[in-house]
Design a protein around this motif. Structure first.
Motif, PDB file in Angstrom:
ATOM      1  N   GLU A  35       0.825  -1.210   0.000  1.00  0.00           N
ATOM      2  CA  GLU A  35       0.000   0.000   0.000  1.00  0.00           C
ATOM      3  C   GLU A  35       0.859   1.261   0.000  1.00  0.00           C
ATOM      4  O   GLU A  35       0.409   2.317  -0.432  1.00  0.00           O
ATOM      5  CB  GLU A  35      -0.946   0.014   1.197  1.00  0.00           C
ATOM      6  CG  GLU A  35      -2.097  -0.954   1.039  1.00  0.00           C
ATOM      7  CD  GLU A  35      -3.014  -1.021   2.263  1.00  0.00           C
ATOM      8  OE1 GLU A  35      -2.722  -0.356   3.291  1.00  0.00           O
ATOM      9  OE2 GLU A  35      -4.012  -1.740   2.182  1.00  0.00           O
ATOM     10  N   HIS A  37       3.233   1.783  -1.907  1.00  0.00           N
ATOM     11  CA  HIS A  37       3.674   1.992  -3.292  1.00  0.00           C
ATOM     12  C   HIS A  37       2.437   2.033  -4.188  1.00  0.00           C
ATOM     13  O   HIS A  37       2.080   1.035  -4.814  1.00  0.00           O
ATOM     14  CB  HIS A  37       4.619   0.877  -3.731  1.00  0.00           C
ATOM     15  CG  HIS A  37       5.871   0.830  -2.922  1.00  0.00           C
ATOM     16  ND1 HIS A  37       6.904   1.710  -3.118  1.00  0.00           N
ATOM     17  CD2 HIS A  37       6.242   0.038  -1.892  1.00  0.00           C
ATOM     18  CE1 HIS A  37       7.869   1.459  -2.241  1.00  0.00           C
ATOM     19  NE2 HIS A  37       7.485   0.451  -1.488  1.00  0.00           N
ATOM     20  N   PRO A  38       1.772   3.197  -4.247  1.00  0.00           N
ATOM     21  CA  PRO A  38       0.478   3.278  -4.953  1.00  0.00           C
ATOM     22  C   PRO A  38       0.559   3.098  -6.461  1.00  0.00           C
ATOM     23  O   PRO A  38      -0.454   2.870  -7.092  1.00  0.00           O
ATOM     24  CB  PRO A  38      -0.015   4.683  -4.597  1.00  0.00           C
ATOM     25  CG  PRO A  38       1.219   5.458  -4.280  1.00  0.00           C
ATOM     26  CD  PRO A  38       2.185   4.470  -3.682  1.00  0.00           C
ATOM     27  N   ASN A  39       1.733   3.175  -7.037  1.00  0.00           N
ATOM     28  CA  ASN A  39       1.847   3.052  -8.494  1.00  0.00           C
ATOM     29  C   ASN A  39       2.299   1.669  -8.932  1.00  0.00           C
ATOM     30  O   ASN A  39       2.916   1.529  -9.990  1.00  0.00           O
ATOM     31  CB  ASN A  39       2.802   4.121  -9.038  1.00  0.00           C
ATOM     32  CG  ASN A  39       2.249   5.519  -8.835  1.00  0.00           C
ATOM     33  OD1 ASN A  39       1.047   5.724  -8.944  1.00  0.00           O
ATOM     34  ND2 ASN A  39       3.115   6.461  -8.520  1.00  0.00           N
ATOM     35  N   LEU A  40       2.009   0.661  -8.146  1.00  0.00           N
ATOM     36  CA  LEU A  40       2.369  -0.705  -8.527  1.00  0.00           C
ATOM     37  C   LEU A  40       1.622  -1.101  -9.792  1.00  0.00           C
ATOM     38  O   LEU A  40       0.457  -0.747  -9.970  1.00  0.00           O
ATOM     39  CB  LEU A  40       2.003  -1.691  -7.419  1.00  0.00           C
ATOM     40  CG  LEU A  40       2.833  -1.646  -6.146  1.00  0.00           C
ATOM     41  CD1 LEU A  40       2.289  -2.645  -5.138  1.00  0.00           C
ATOM     42  CD2 LEU A  40       4.288  -1.938  -6.436  1.00  0.00           C
ATOM     43  N   GLY A  41       2.271  -1.859 -10.629  1.00  0.00           N
ATOM     44  CA  GLY A  41       1.647  -2.333 -11.855  1.00  0.00           C
ATOM     45  C   GLY A  41       0.979  -3.683 -11.672  1.00  0.00           C
ATOM     46  O   GLY A  41       0.824  -4.424 -12.631  1.00  0.00           O
ATOM     47  N   SER A  43      -2.182  -6.000  -9.343  1.00  0.00           N
ATOM     48  CA  SER A  43      -3.265  -6.038  -8.360  1.00  0.00           C
ATOM     49  C   SER A  43      -2.985  -7.248  -7.477  1.00  0.00           C
ATOM     50  O   SER A  43      -2.310  -8.190  -7.889  1.00  0.00           O
ATOM     51  CB  SER A  43      -4.625  -6.140  -9.044  1.00  0.00           C
ATOM     52  OG  SER A  43      -4.685  -7.305  -9.834  1.00  0.00           O
TER      53      SER A  43
END
Length: 175
Positions: A35, A37-41, A43
């Motif tokens: 959480e 790292h909001p720009n994770l590629g 889900s």
């Protein structure tokens, strides 16, 4: 999919002031790491199997993990599995999963990449290796061969059947 079993990675500062024993908090370390790292590629979903020191992980816990990985309909739709685990018995649990893949007739488990990781210091510590190891495990699930069961620690990605822990340094390495 991420499954948590506890271990040092998930230990938290004690809520009481008498003593130094760490305890497990309400939220897993991997949840805070991902959480953060909001720009994770990717889900992901996180499920706790247990919250134990790895020396207390039992065959029932390992069986439950196996059921969650191979029997849970949601996790079967994912080919990328990360397991957070204490470092003392991480190799044993990973070998258990590897052996279950070989022994049982699961619905096409060879498409999975399962990466085990943990930490030598709790994630709450500023100098913890937790986020580095989790990131390594997530990346390993994207680029390693399907059917792999891996140990992702200390900057290394090692197939479990080739992994040992150096007794002097505590580092995980190839046999």
């Amino acid at each position: 999919y991420v499954f948590t079993l506890g271990g040092t990675i998930d230990k938290d500062y004690p809520k009481v002031t008498s003593g130094y024993a760490f305890e497990f908090g309400n939220e897993s370390a991997v949840q805070r790491i991902l959480e953060g790292h909001p720009n994770l590629g990717i889900s992901y979903k996180i499920k706790s199997v247990c919250q134990k020191d790895s020396l207390e992980v039992t065959s029932d816990d390992r069986s439950e993990l196996c059921h969650e990985i191979f029997g849970n309909i949601e996790s079967r739709t994912s080919s990328r599995i990360v397991v957070t685990h204490g470092t003392d018995t991480m190799i044993e649990t990973a070998m258990y999963i590897k052996n279950m893949i070989k022994a049982e007739d699961y619905d096409n488990p060879p498409h999975l990449v399962i990466a085990f990781t943990g930490a030598t210091k709790p994630e709450r510590f500023v100098d913890s290796d937790a986020s580095f190891n989790v990131g390594c495990a997530v990346a390993a699930t994207a680029c390693c061969e399907p059917g792999s069961v891996l140990i992702c620690m200390n900057g290394n990605v090692i197939p479990v059947e080739q992994c040992v822990r150096d007794e002097e340094s505590g580092l995980f390495r190839r046999k």
